[in-house]
Scaffold this active site. Sequence first.
Site, PDB file in Angstrom:
ATOM      1  N   CYS A  45      10.556  10.481   7.794  1.00 56.08           N
ATOM      2  CA  CYS A  45      10.141  11.878   7.967  1.00 56.08           C
ATOM      3  C   CYS A  45      11.006  12.824   7.139  1.00 56.08           C
ATOM      4  CB  CYS A  45      10.243  12.289   9.431  1.00 56.08           C
ATOM      5  SG  CYS A  45       9.218  11.326  10.541  1.00 56.08           S
ATOM      6  N   ASP A 138     -12.871  27.925   6.772  1.00 53.57           N
ATOM      7  CA  ASP A 138     -13.836  28.087   7.868  1.00 53.57           C
ATOM      8  C   ASP A 138     -13.350  27.436   9.162  1.00 53.57           C
ATOM      9  OD1 ASP A 138     -14.053  25.416   7.214  1.00 53.57           O
ATOM     10  OD2 ASP A 138     -16.227  25.437   6.908  1.00 53.57           O
TER      11      ASP A 138
END
Length: 222
Positions: A45, A138
């Site tokens: 990570c 959207d």
Amino acid sequence: MGITLGDVFPNFEADTTAGRIKFHDWLGNSWGLLCSHPADYTPVCTTELGRMAKLAPEFKKRNVKIIALSIDSVQDHHGWTKDINAYIGESSVQNLPFPIIADEKRELAVQLGMLDPSERNKEGLPLTARAVFVIGPDKTLKLSILYPATTGRNFDEILRVIDSLQLTACKKVATPVDWKAGEDCMVLPNISEEDVTKLFPKGIHIKALPSSKKYLRFTPQP
């Protein structure tokens, strides 16, 4: 639980390193990239978030807001940020160029189907998998990729896919295998020969095939 392509992405509220956000408000009219991480202070990570930080200008050029998620607290995220910046040679920088969501109760990880049952922490709880979500202006999901906790993401590929998504959202083309921005695209199968000339003034070329079917139609990138 989970989310599939075309679904409206959940308008979740969460605490982050940049304060509390409501996701749709935070996203605004931008595209979004949400990447989940198994835990803070973990090796893979740390390399991934460092790479995201280095690539932040590339995402900004594409009008993409980036955000990360990890199952630890905001306080832990701030401490981890120092390690991430040290890893990429930015020790004097206090913040990352994107927020990190705190998902201590794994509520978002469960809601979005991001848990990796084969990778567990010392308490035996499943870790969050390496999910990649691209969300359109959207607010619908345009892409999802799910990596196991042990495999780091390829952010060059993620940028490539975003280039394709943004191009094909406004042009009647598809992108072939291994396509990169600027290379030839493919004419969609549902576009008639009559419409091709109007839509693709740069012209097309058709690959001859044993079947004689003219479905491999290429055109310069619009």
